[in-house]
Design a protein around this motif. Structure first.
Motif, mmCIF file in Angstrom:
data_model
loop_
_atom_site.group_PDB
_atom_site.id
_atom_site.type_symbol
_atom_site.label_atom_id
_atom_site.label_comp_id
_atom_site.label_asym_id
_atom_site.label_seq_id
_atom_site.Cartn_x
_atom_site.Cartn_y
_atom_site.Cartn_z
ATOM 1 N N PHE A 53 -1.376 16.085 58.185
ATOM 2 C CA PHE A 53 -1.990 16.123 56.862
ATOM 3 C C PHE A 53 -0.936 16.611 55.874
ATOM 4 O O PHE A 53 -0.393 17.706 56.009
ATOM 5 N N ALA A 54 -0.609 15.778 54.884
ATOM 6 C CA ALA A 54 0.370 16.146 53.855
ATOM 7 C C ALA A 54 -0.306 16.120 52.488
ATOM 8 O O ALA A 54 -1.205 15.317 52.233
ATOM 9 N N HIS A 55 0.171 16.992 51.607
ATOM 10 C CA HIS A 55 -0.539 17.254 50.347
ATOM 11 C C HIS A 55 0.450 17.352 49.193
ATOM 12 O O HIS A 55 1.517 17.965 49.308
ATOM 13 N N GLY A 56 0.108 16.735 48.078
ATOM 14 C CA GLY A 56 0.867 16.874 46.846
ATOM 15 C C GLY A 56 0.027 17.605 45.818
ATOM 16 O O GLY A 56 -1.152 17.286 45.632
ATOM 17 N N THR A 57 0.608 18.578 45.148
ATOM 18 C CA THR A 57 -0.163 19.438 44.254
ATOM 19 C C THR A 57 0.510 19.593 42.901
ATOM 20 O O THR A 57 1.739 19.486 42.786
ATOM 21 N N THR A 58 -0.295 19.877 41.879
ATOM 22 C CA THR A 58 0.226 20.148 40.538
ATOM 23 C C THR A 58 0.046 21.607 40.146
ATOM 24 O O THR A 58 0.240 21.965 38.992
ATOM 25 N N VAL A 59 -0.325 22.471 41.098
ATOM 26 C CA VAL A 59 -0.598 23.871 40.776
ATOM 27 C C VAL A 59 0.621 24.543 40.154
ATOM 28 O O VAL A 59 0.528 25.212 39.116
ATOM 29 N N ALA A 60 1.793 24.388 40.776
ATOM 30 C CA ALA A 60 2.992 25.040 40.245
ATOM 31 C C ALA A 60 3.373 24.469 38.883
ATOM 32 O O ALA A 60 3.705 25.219 37.955
ATOM 33 N N THR A 61 3.316 23.151 38.752
ATOM 34 C CA THR A 61 3.666 22.508 37.481
ATOM 35 C C THR A 61 2.745 22.975 36.362
ATOM 36 O O THR A 61 3.202 23.329 35.265
#
Length: 580
Positions: A53-61
Motif C-alpha cells: 500500500f503506497a500513499h501520496g499526501t499533501t499534508v506537508a505541502t
C-alpha cells in the motif's frame, strides 16, 4: 499480489487497486481529515487483502503553504542569527524594489546563536554549549556553518537540545541536507523541523486508521519519486513536499514506456493546479532544489513545474477588464458552480461543461448542473476561458521543454488528472507535439504511479574540492561539477571520464569549454533503490479508431478530441492520439 495506491488531491482522493493484472479505480471527495479520505477511497476501490500500500499526501505541502506548521526555534552560530532573514540578494520581483519576500518560517525572536565555529578546513573556535540559551517550541532546527563537511559541533548541539527538550522535533542540517550554501541548507532544515510535528501527527493518525480498516502500513511517496516508510517520512517531512505530483510523474513515465514512448512530457491537470514534467529515456527528470512557497528546499525532487490552473480554477476579470483564470480555486467545497454545492463563481470545469466537453456526471458521484454553469458564466465566453487557461499551461510546458533545449516534436504529451485530457490535444498542437497519450486510468494516474513506485533512499556527500583530489567516486549516481570560481554547477551522471563529460556538457549548454581550467567537484548524489512492482495490466475496454470532434469518457477522466485528431487504444487501454 494485490497492490493499492491512494493519492490525496485538493478536490478528489484517488485509489488504484492492481490485482493479478486487473485494474480497479475509484474517486472520493477529499475530506478535511486526509486519513478519512484515504480509508474511504480504499473501501471504494474494493481493497480487502492488500500486500503493498503506497500513499501520496499533501499534508506537508498544505502546512507549508498555509503556514500551519509547528512553533519552531532556529539555532546557528553566534553572530549569524539573521541567516534565515538575510536570504540571498535576489529580489522577489526584479524590477519592483518594494516587493516583499516571503517571511521565514522562524521569526527573528526565535533565532538563537551558540558560541563555537568551524571553518571550511577545520575548527576555528571550540564549541561552548553553556552559551546555548533556553529554548521552547515544538520543533528546533539546528544549522551551523560548514556542518556539511564538519558536523561534530552540530551533533553536539542537537544532542543537547534533545536532552533539554525530549518531546521536541529536533533536526540538524547535516541529517537532512548536508550540502554547502548556508542559506539553502538553513531554509531546508527550518522547513523540515517546522513540518515535523504536523506530518508526524498525520502519519500516526493514518497508521491507526489503516490498521482499523484492515490495511497494511502505507508507504509514503517522497518528492524524489520513491516511497519510504511512515517513520522515515515523519523524521524528515520536507522530503514529501511534492509527494502526489512526484507519483504522477512516475506514473506518466511508466505508462508512456508501456505505450512505446521513452520520451514524454507529463501534463497533470487536477482541480487546483497543473503539474508538468519531462520524461527522458523512460525516467522523470530530477532536480536537487526547488522553491515551495517562495522558500528554497535543497532536497532531491522530481523536476515538476506547477501553475495555478486546474479544473476548479476561478474565472475573473482584472482591473483592466482582461479575463483571468486562477490561481484561486473553488476547491472541493463548494467546488465549481456546476457541482451544485453552493458555488457561484465560474471555473474552467463550468466552461468545459457549457462547451459540451463533459458528460452529465463525473467520478465520485458528482452530477453536473449545466444551468448553474451557464449562470456563473453569464457574460463570459466559455471558449475564451479555455483559451486563457490553455495559455497558462502552455507556458509551463515550454518551461520544461523548449526553455531547456528540448524539441517538443520528439516528445509525446501524456495527459492525466481529471482535467488534463480535456485540454491535451489543443496544447499539443500549440506546443508542436504530434502525439498525445491518454491512459485508461488518466484520472487516477498519480495513484497508479504509487502502485508502481520504487523504494528509494537518496544520499548526498559534499566535496567542494578539485575533482582531481576527490579520490575514488561511486560507480553510479550523479556529480555536481563546475569550473573553479563559478557560482553554479552542472549535474552529470558518474562515469569514467567525468572531466571530459563536464567539458562537453558545459560547451553544449554555454557554448564554450575551458579545458585548461580547474574543475571543482561540489557534491556526489547517490540513491539506494528497491524496484517496485512491475505494472502489467489488460485494458478494461477497447476503443477502435476515434476521430474528432468527439468526447470520450474514461474511468475518472474525460477526453476531448478536437477536429483534426484521431486515435485508438492499445492493449493496456492507453489511447494514443495523433494529428491527421
Amino acid at each position: 499480489m494485490a497492490i493499492l495506491g491512494v493519492d490525496v488531491g485538493g478536490t478528489f482522493t484517488d485509489a488504484v487497486l492492481l490485482d493479478d493484472g486487473r485494474l480497479a479505480t475509484a474517486k472520493v471527495l477529499t475530506a478535511p481529515k486526509q486519513e478519512e479520505s484515504v480509508v474511504a477511497a480504499a473501501r471504494a476501490v474494493g481493497a480487502v487483502q492488500v500486500e503493498r500500500f503506497a500513499h501520496g499526501t499533501t499534508v506537508a505541502t498544505n502546512a507549508l503553504l498555509e503556514r500551519k506548521g509547528a512553533r519552531t526555534a532556529f539555532v546557528t552560530n553566534a553572530g549569524f542569527e539573521h541567516l534565515l532573514h538575510l536570504r540571498r540578494q535576489t529580489r522577489a520581483h526584479l524590477y519592483r524594489l518594494c516587493a516583499a519576500q516571503p517571511e521565514p518560517l522562524v521569526p527573528l525572536d526565535r533565532c538563537f546563536g551558540v558560541r563555537g565555529r568551524f571553518g571550511p578546513d577545520g575548527e576555528l573556535e571550540p564549541l561552548a554549549l553553556d552559551t546555548l540559551p533556553a529554548l521552547d517550541g515544538e520543533a528546533v532546527a539546528v544549522c551551523l556553518l560548514h556542518a556539511d563537511r564538519h558536523p561534530a559541533h552540530e551533533r553536539a548541539v542537537a544532542a543537547e537540545i534533545r536532552r533539554r527538550l525530549p518531546d521536541a522535533h529536533v533536526v540538524a542540517s547535516h541529517e537532512v541536507a548536508p550540502e554547502f550554501r548556508e542559506y539553502e541548507r538553513a531554509s531546508t532544515t527550518a522547513a523540515d523541523a517546522y513540518l515535523g510535528p504536523v506530518a508526524g501527527r498525520y502519519l500516526s493518525a493514518l497508521a491507526d486508521a489503516c490498521s482499523a480498516a484492515g490495511l497494511p502500513e502505507p508507504l509514503v511517496m517522497r518528492s524524489s519519486g520513491g516511497v519510504a516508510t511512515p517513520r522515515q517520512a515523519a523524521a524528515h517531512p520536507a522530503t514529501i513536499l511534492v509527494s502526489g505530483p512526484a507519483a504522477g510523474a512516475v506514473g506518466a513515465a511508466k505508462l508512456a514506456a508501456l505505450a512505446g514512448f521513452e520520451d514524454a512530457i507529463g501534463l497533470d491537470m487536477g482541480g487546483t493546479s497543473t503539474d508538468v514534467c519531462l520524461v527522458a529515456g523512460g525516467v522523470a527528470e530530477r532536480t536537487s532544489e526547488r522553491q515551495i512557497g517562495g522558500l528554497p528546499i535543497r532536497l532531491p525532487s522530481v523536476d515538476i513545474h506547477t501553475v495555478g490552473a486546474g479544473g476548479g480554477s476561478l474565472v475573473w476579470r482584472d482591473r483592466g477588464g482582461a479575463l483571468r483564470v486562477g490561481p484561486q480555486s473553488a476547491g472541493a467545497d463548494p467546488g465549481p458552480a456546476c457541482y451544485g454545492r453552493g458555488g457561484t463563481q465560474a471555473t474552467v470545469t463550468d466552461a468545459n461543461l457549457v462547451l459540451g466537453r463533459l458528460p452529465a456526471g463525473l467520478a465520485g458521484d458528482v452530477t453536473l448542473d449545466r444551468g448553474a454553469a451557464e449562470r456563473a458564466l453569464d457574460g463570459i465566453d466559455p471558449a475564451a476561458v479555455v483559451d486563457v487557461v490553455n495559455a497558462e499551461m502552455l507556458r509551463a510546458l515550454r518551461v520544461v521543454s523548449v526553455e531547456r533545449g528540448h524539441d517538443p516534436e520528439r516528445f509525446a504529451l501524456v495527459a492525466f488528472g481529471g482535467a488534463g485530457p480535456l485540454h491535451a490535444c489543443e496544447l499539443a498542437e500549440e506546443l508542436g507535439t504530434g502525439t498525445v497519450i491518454v491512459p485508461e486510468a488518466a484520472g487516477v494516474l498519480s495513484a497508479l504511479g504509487l502502485v508502481a513506485s520504487d523504494e528509494r533512499r537518496d544520499s548526498v556527500q559534499s566535496y567542494v574540492m578539485p575533482l582531481r583530489a576527490a579520490g575514488e567516486l561511486p560507480r553510479e549516481g550523479e556529480a555536481d561539477l563546475r569550473y573553479s570560481g563559478q557560482s553554479f554547477e552542472l549535474t552529470l551522471p558518474l562515469q569514467d571520464d567525468l572531466a571530459g563529460a563536464f567539458h562537453q556538457g558545459h560547451e553544449e549548454l554555454y557554448g564554450f569549454a575551458a579545458r585548461d581550467r580547474e574543475i571543482e567537484l561540489v557534491a556526489v548524489r547517490t540513491a539506494e533503490l528497491r524496484p517496485g512492482p512491475r505494472i502489467d495490466f489488460v485494458a478494461q475496454s477497447h476503443k477502435a479508431v476515434v476521430t474528432g470532434p468527439e468526447v470520450v469518457e474514461l474511468s475518472g477522466a474525460t477526453v476531448w478530441i478536437p477536429a483534426g485528431w484521431s486515435g485508438a487504444t492499445d492493449g493496456h487501454g492507453t489511447m494514443i492520439l495523433a494529428r491527421r
